[in-house]
Design a protein around this motif. Structure first.
Motif, short mmCIF file in Angstrom:
data_model
loop_
_atom_site.label_atom_id
_atom_site.label_comp_id
_atom_site.label_asym_id
_atom_site.label_seq_id
_atom_site.Cartn_x
_atom_site.Cartn_y
_atom_site.Cartn_z
N MET A 1 0.84 -1.19 0.00
CA MET A 1 0.00 0.00 0.00
C MET A 1 0.89 1.25 0.00
N THR A 2 0.42 2.26 -0.68
CA THR A 2 1.15 3.53 -0.72
C THR A 2 0.33 4.60 -0.03
N CYS A 3 1.01 5.36 0.82
CA CYS A 3 0.34 6.44 1.56
C CYS A 3 0.97 7.76 1.18
N VAL B 1 -2.26 6.24 -4.78
CA VAL B 1 -2.13 6.04 -3.34
C VAL B 1 -3.42 5.45 -2.82
N SER B 2 -3.31 4.66 -1.75
CA SER B 2 -4.51 4.05 -1.16
C SER B 2 -4.95 4.75 0.11
N ARG B 3 -4.03 5.52 0.70
CA ARG B 3 -4.36 6.28 1.91
C ARG B 3 -3.65 7.63 1.86
N LEU C 1 1.39 5.99 11.19
CA LEU C 1 1.23 5.03 10.11
C LEU C 1 1.89 3.69 10.39
N SER D 1 4.89 -0.05 7.41
CA SER D 1 4.53 -1.06 6.42
C SER D 1 4.22 -0.48 5.04
N ASP D 2 3.96 0.79 4.94
CA ASP D 2 3.55 1.38 3.68
C ASP D 2 4.69 2.09 2.97
N GLU D 3 4.56 2.20 1.65
CA GLU D 3 5.40 3.09 0.86
C GLU D 3 4.89 4.50 1.10
N ILE D 4 5.80 5.46 1.09
CA ILE D 4 5.40 6.84 1.39
C ILE D 4 5.74 7.75 0.22
N CYS E 1 11.73 7.46 0.53
CA CYS E 1 10.43 7.85 0.01
C CYS E 1 10.61 8.60 -1.30
#
Length: 152
Positions: A1-3, A37-39, A91, A94-97, A120
């Motif tokens: 997931m990417t935030c 992005v998902s979030r 956050l 765990s996510d890509e930023i 990032c």
């Protein structure tokens, strides 16, 4: 997931977003709708005017059709370093930023993230930097470099 981390900018009197805050927030909404992005993490505490920068970002994002369930809030920070560090606390790792900020600010924001041990990318809305923003960013770079030299 990417935030996407929207980095804070001023809230004007009456709770209105500054053009910078609005531009960054709408850009993150476009990224969300495009599936990039998902979030979205709204980063920014209370500045000179209420409400917090993060709260104003939430209003802009939901007004642009981003579901509230896709939005995270970090509303304690007052600097770029705090935007990133406090957002990461919220956050987890765990996510890509993707840092969402203006082009003149993106190199320093990425350098700050690297100094925190974070890899990032950044994405910037279209914006023409003015001499005032370039001068302010130059001073912020000097402060960042001075702090790095002192180990802060």
């Amino acid at each position: 997931m990417t935030c996407a981390f929207i980095l804070g900018a001023a809230v004007w009197p009456g709770g209105r977003p500054s053009p910078t805050l609005e531009r960054r927030s709408l850009h993150a909404a476009q990224m969300y709708h495009a599936g990039r992005v998902s979030r979205i993490m709204c980063c920014g505490g209370l500045g000179r005017n209420a409400p917090s920068e993060a709260d104003v970002m939430v209003e802009i994002l939901t007004g642009a059709g981003v579901p509230r369930t896709a939005i995270l809030i970090e509303d304690r920070s007052t600097t770029t370093r705090e935007n990133i560090a406090f957002g990461l606390e919220r956050l987890g790792m765990s996510d890509e930023i993707v840092l969402v900020t203006d082009g003149y600010h993106a190199p320093r924001a990425r350098a700050i993230a690297r100094s925190l041990g974070i890899r990032c990318t950044s994405d910037s809305p279209a914006h023409k930097a003015r001499p005032r923003t370039i001068l302010r960013e130059s001073g912020a770079w000097l402060k960042f470099l001075w702090q790095r030299m002192r180990g802060i």
